[in-house]
Motif scaffolding. Structure first.
Motif, PDB file in Angstrom:
ATOM      1  N   LYS A   8      -8.447  -0.947   3.938  1.00 16.44           N
ATOM      2  CA  LYS A   8      -8.840  -2.113   3.150  1.00 16.44           C
ATOM      3  C   LYS A   8      -7.659  -3.009   2.813  1.00 16.44           C
ATOM      4  O   LYS A   8      -7.846  -4.160   2.411  1.00 16.44           O
ATOM      5  CB  LYS A   8      -9.533  -1.675   1.864  1.00 16.44           C
ATOM      6  N   THR A   9      -6.436  -2.495   2.959  1.00 13.43           N
ATOM      7  CA  THR A   9      -5.238  -3.282   2.626  1.00 13.43           C
ATOM      8  C   THR A   9      -4.620  -3.929   3.850  1.00 13.43           C
ATOM      9  O   THR A   9      -3.564  -4.548   3.751  1.00 13.43           O
ATOM     10  CB  THR A   9      -4.180  -2.386   1.949  1.00 13.43           C
ATOM     11  N   ILE A  10      -5.261  -3.765   5.016  1.00 11.36           N
ATOM     12  CA  ILE A  10      -4.704  -4.289   6.265  1.00 11.36           C
ATOM     13  C   ILE A  10      -5.759  -5.120   6.987  1.00 11.36           C
ATOM     14  O   ILE A  10      -6.924  -4.739   7.054  1.00 11.36           O
ATOM     15  CB  ILE A  10      -4.227  -3.149   7.185  1.00 11.36           C
ATOM     16  N   ILE A  11      -5.335  -6.251   7.510  1.00 10.55           N
ATOM     17  CA  ILE A  11      -6.212  -7.065   8.351  1.00 10.55           C
ATOM     18  C   ILE A  11      -5.782  -6.872   9.799  1.00 10.55           C
ATOM     19  O   ILE A  11      -4.642  -7.159  10.166  1.00 10.55           O
ATOM     20  CB  ILE A  11      -6.148  -8.555   7.974  1.00 10.55           C
ATOM     21  N   PHE A  12      -6.717  -6.367  10.619  1.00  6.89           N
ATOM     22  CA  PHE A  12      -6.482  -6.191  12.046  1.00  6.89           C
ATOM     23  C   PHE A  12      -7.267  -7.253  12.810  1.00  6.89           C
ATOM     24  O   PHE A  12      -8.318  -7.706  12.365  1.00  6.89           O
ATOM     25  CB  PHE A  12      -6.949  -4.808  12.514  1.00  6.89           C
ATOM     26  N   SER A  13      -6.764  -7.604  13.990  1.00 10.00           N
ATOM     27  CA  SER A  13      -7.502  -8.545  14.832  1.00 10.00           C
ATOM     28  C   SER A  13      -8.615  -7.795  15.557  1.00 10.00           C
ATOM     29  O   SER A  13      -8.335  -6.825  16.270  1.00 10.00           O
ATOM     30  CB  SER A  13      -6.580  -9.203  15.855  1.00 10.00           C
ATOM     31  N   PRO A  14      -9.862  -8.229  15.430  1.00 11.53           N
ATOM     32  CA  PRO A  14     -10.952  -7.540  16.120  1.00 11.53           C
ATOM     33  C   PRO A  14     -11.108  -7.974  17.574  1.00 11.53           C
ATOM     34  O   PRO A  14     -11.852  -7.361  18.318  1.00 11.53           O
ATOM     35  CB  PRO A  14     -12.179  -7.946  15.302  1.00 11.53           C
ATOM     36  N   ILE A  15     -10.414  -9.044  17.959  1.00 10.67           N
ATOM     37  CA  ILE A  15     -10.576  -9.614  19.305  1.00 10.67           C
ATOM     38  C   ILE A  15      -9.237 -10.129  19.811  1.00 10.67           C
ATOM     39  O   ILE A  15      -8.271 -10.253  19.063  1.00 10.67           O
ATOM     40  CB  ILE A  15     -11.590 -10.783  19.315  1.00 10.67           C
ATOM     41  N   ASN A  37       0.816  -1.212   0.000  1.00 10.54           N
ATOM     42  CA  ASN A  37       0.000   0.000   0.000  1.00 10.54           C
ATOM     43  C   ASN A  37       0.851   1.264   0.000  1.00 10.54           C
ATOM     44  O   ASN A  37       0.425   2.314   0.485  1.00 10.54           O
ATOM     45  CB  ASN A  37      -0.935   0.009   1.213  1.00 10.54           C
ATOM     46  N   ALA A  38       2.067   1.168  -0.556  1.00  9.10           N
ATOM     47  CA  ALA A  38       2.970   2.322  -0.546  1.00  9.10           C
ATOM     48  C   ALA A  38       2.359   3.515  -1.269  1.00  9.10           C
ATOM     49  O   ALA A  38       2.483   4.665  -0.821  1.00  9.10           O
ATOM     50  CB  ALA A  38       4.306   1.940  -1.179  1.00  9.10           C
ATOM     51  N   ASP A  39       1.695   3.261  -2.390  1.00  4.07           N
ATOM     52  CA  ASP A  39       1.104   4.367  -3.151  1.00  4.07           C
ATOM     53  C   ASP A  39      -0.027   5.029  -2.372  1.00  4.07           C
ATOM     54  O   ASP A  39      -0.156   6.261  -2.364  1.00  4.07           O
ATOM     55  CB  ASP A  39       0.597   3.857  -4.503  1.00  4.07           C
ATOM     56  N   ILE A  40      -0.836   4.217  -1.680  1.00  5.61           N
ATOM     57  CA  ILE A  40      -1.939   4.785  -0.896  1.00  5.61           C
ATOM     58  C   ILE A  40      -1.388   5.580   0.286  1.00  5.61           C
ATOM     59  O   ILE A  40      -1.885   6.666   0.607  1.00  5.61           O
ATOM     60  CB  ILE A  40      -2.878   3.665  -0.399  1.00  5.61           C
ATOM     61  N   SER A  41      -0.341   5.051   0.939  1.00  2.00           N
ATOM     62  CA  SER A  41       0.259   5.754   2.081  1.00  2.00           C
ATOM     63  C   SER A  41       0.826   7.095   1.653  1.00  2.00           C
ATOM     64  O   SER A  41       0.691   8.105   2.366  1.00  2.00           O
ATOM     65  CB  SER A  41       1.360   4.889   2.700  1.00  2.00           C
ATOM     66  N   LYS A 101       0.220  13.030   1.584  1.00  5.05           N
ATOM     67  CA  LYS A 101       0.043  14.255   0.801  1.00  5.05           C
ATOM     68  C   LYS A 101      -1.306  14.905   1.109  1.00  5.05           C
ATOM     69  O   LYS A 101      -1.399  16.132   1.241  1.00  5.05           O
ATOM     70  CB  LYS A 101       0.151  13.925  -0.687  1.00  5.05           C
ATOM     71  N   ALA A 102      -2.341  14.086   1.237  1.00  2.92           N
ATOM     72  CA  ALA A 102      -3.678  14.609   1.528  1.00  2.92           C
ATOM     73  C   ALA A 102      -3.726  15.258   2.909  1.00  2.92           C
ATOM     74  O   ALA A 102      -4.374  16.292   3.103  1.00  2.92           O
ATOM     75  CB  ALA A 102      -4.713  13.488   1.435  1.00  2.92           C
ATOM     76  N   LYS A 103      -3.054  14.649   3.896  1.00  2.00           N
ATOM     77  CA  LYS A 103      -3.025  15.225   5.243  1.00  2.00           C
ATOM     78  C   LYS A 103      -2.296  16.565   5.256  1.00  2.00           C
ATOM     79  O   LYS A 103      -2.720  17.507   5.933  1.00  2.00           O
ATOM     80  CB  LYS A 103      -2.362  14.250   6.213  1.00  2.00           C
TER      81      LYS A 103
END
Length: 527
Positions: A343-350, A96-100, A105-107
């Motif tokens: 959407k490019t990262i899976i986090f643990s919800p629990i 996700n380098a391009d999105i980061s 830049k957006a921030k």
């Protein structure tokens, strides 16, 4: 012999009967109607807890299959099967380098737009204008200082050029400027290089004379109004230094061993020429740095002047609306990129243990395909069903005491209501609502599938007046209690309306109005 003579005297019985009757009448009169058979209880200050008791079953609190919401190439995998993970922990990610980069830049753009909007919205204050005017004055003075440095920088550059052309290369060339030619004092293996060096020597000598005259004129001209002359002097100095540098490079090209130069002379010429080149390169850097400083300072002055004009002019409603729209647009861009990044990262919800991990670094993964599965171990939950008569009392966050059949009633576990399904489930014709409880603490004794006995605390009251619940009677739509009353010869009590509150699990009920501490109430009556 006379037998039982007193029995033959009827007058003897009359007083006896009166005595017995008096005793009986006195008993009823002075007993206050105690012939009415009831027992009483005293209204006392108590702490009450209302509970709903149900049974349920222990199960893993959550079983989760996780997938990327976006297709892409897997860049990192941080877990393996059997690993324990925690809420919020990153499990895997796509490239996700391009999105980061776009998000960063957006921030930055958002911060800039917010600053501009706040500046416009606040408007110009006298203090702000004064500060900006002072800032402009300082910027202009800095520019003047840069221009003041021009004569010295140009003069130093001339000195290094003169040293390179007339001192460091002395003995290499013969001839003079007046004769119109210069020649190497030794033979050269490369005639073209020899010819170039001699031509550049003549040109450099001519440049020195012109340059010296220009420097003399430059020192006479003073600020203000001479900015153009200073900038021209810097550019001309840069050209002269460029020719001098080319002359030194061509001269160095004639230093070839065995071509008419002794080793001693060769070493001396090389050293002198190398030193001269270093000095010329340093002078070129100084000239360029000063030119860049002047250009940059001019831009700074222009920027400050525009800002000052904006402050003096103030902001119109249209300008504010336009700038606010820019801020909103910038915020939307940030949120958009943040959503794309998530959407490019899976986090643990629990808090859980990994039971499946199919992602591989470098693999292309499609969105929505399950790659990681978790099973909760840090917390188990209880699933139960609450009858509709009690569901109104149940709220998320209600604490509960739990016993498990496997360990008996002496081992108590703490839990809390975490979820109640809004839709009913009909069990044997009775509407119930599935309710979930989470154990507060991890306990290795708890196992999935165990039967749980649950006492859910739905309400609690401290320091309230309470009486036995069986003392409260519903009558004609109101609630009453009976208080002993000696004046009531018929029943021995009177009825008092009360209002109730929490029903305690110990059989007592809260009385909010109608009684005070110490009042006696009838809990049982034969009437």
């Amino acid at each position: 012999m006379k037998k039982n003579s007193f029995l033959k005297k009827p007058l003897f019985f009359i007083p006896v009967l009166f005595i017995i009757g008096g005793i009986i009448i006195s008993y009823f009169i002075f007993s206050g109607g105690s012939a009415n058979n009831f027992e009483t209880a005293t209204a006392q200050i108590s702490n009450l807890k209302e509970e709903v008791s149900v049974t349920g079953q222990v199960k893993p609190s959550e079983e989760v299959s996780l997938a990327f919401e976006k297709s892409g190439k897997v860049s990192s995998v941080f877990v393996s099967v059997g690993d324990k993970v925690y809420i919020g922990e990153t499990l895997a990610s796509l490239n996700n380098a391009d999105i980061s980069a776009n998000l960063a830049k957006a921030k930055a753009n958002l911060k800039s737009e917010e600053a501009n909007f706040l500046e416009l919205k606040r408007g110009a204050r006298a203090e702000d204008i004064a500060i900006k005017e002072a800032e402009l004055g300082e910027a202009k003075q800095d520019l003047i200082n840069y221009y003041d440095d021009v004569p010295d920088v140009v003069a130093d550059s001339y000195t290094y050029a003169d040293d390179a052309i007339r001192v460091k290369t002395a003995g290499i060339f013969s001839g003079s400027l007046s004769s119109g030619s210069f020649s190497l004092t030794y033979s050269s293996c490369d005639q073209q290089v020899k010819s170039d060096a001699e031509s550049l020597k003549l040109l450099s000598e001519k440049n020195l004379n012109s340059w010296n005259s220009e420097i003399s004129d430059l020192k006479i001209k003073t600020m203000p109004g001479s900015e153009e002359n200073y900038e021209k002097a810097l550019s001309q100095a840069e050209n002269y230094l460029s020719t001098t540098k080319a002359f030194l490079e061509k001269t160095s090209g004639t230093f070839i061993s065995g071509c008419g130069l002794s080793d001693t002379s060769l070493s001396t010429y090389r050293l002198n020429t190398s030193t001269a080149r270093i000095n010329i390169i340093s002078s070129v850097k100084n000239i360029n740095a000063l030119k860049q400083s002047i250009v940059s300072q001019k831009l700074t002055i222009s920027k400050i002047e525009n800002e000052l004009k904006l402050k003096l002019a103030g902001s119109s409603k249209e300008e504010l609306a336009s700038e606010e729209a820019k801020v909103e647009e910038a915020e939307a861009n940030v949120k958009s990129y943040e959503a794309e990044l998530q959407k490019t990262i899976i986090f643990s919800p629990i808090n859980a243990t990994v039971t499946k991990q199919d992602a591989k670094v470098g693999e292309i993964i499609s969105s929505g395909v399950s790659v990681i599965s978790l099973i909760s171990e840090s917390k188990l939950e209880i699933e139960t069903k609450i009858a509709e008569v009690d569901i109104a009392k149940i709220k998320v966050g209600n604490p509960a005491k739990v016993t498990l059949d496997a360990y008996g009633n002496d081992v108590i576990f703490e839990a809390v209501i975490s979820k109640t399904d809004p839709a009913e489930t009909v069990v044997e014709g009775v509407s119930t609502y599935k309710t979930t409880l989470q154990f507060k603490d991890k306990d290795d004794r708890i196992r999935s599938g165990m039967t749980a006995n649950i006492d859910i605390e739905t309400a609690s009251r401290e320091n309230v007046i309470a009486i036995p619940e069986r003392a409260v009677i519903s009558k004609d739509g109101i609630k009453i209690v009976r208080i002993p009353d000696k004046e009531n010869k018929d029943t021995g009590f009177k009825e008092v309306e009360v209002k109730t509150g929490v029903k305690g699990s110990d059989g007592k009920i809260e009385i909010t109005t109608g009684l005070k501490e110490g009042d006696e109430v009838v809990v049982y009556s034969s009437k």
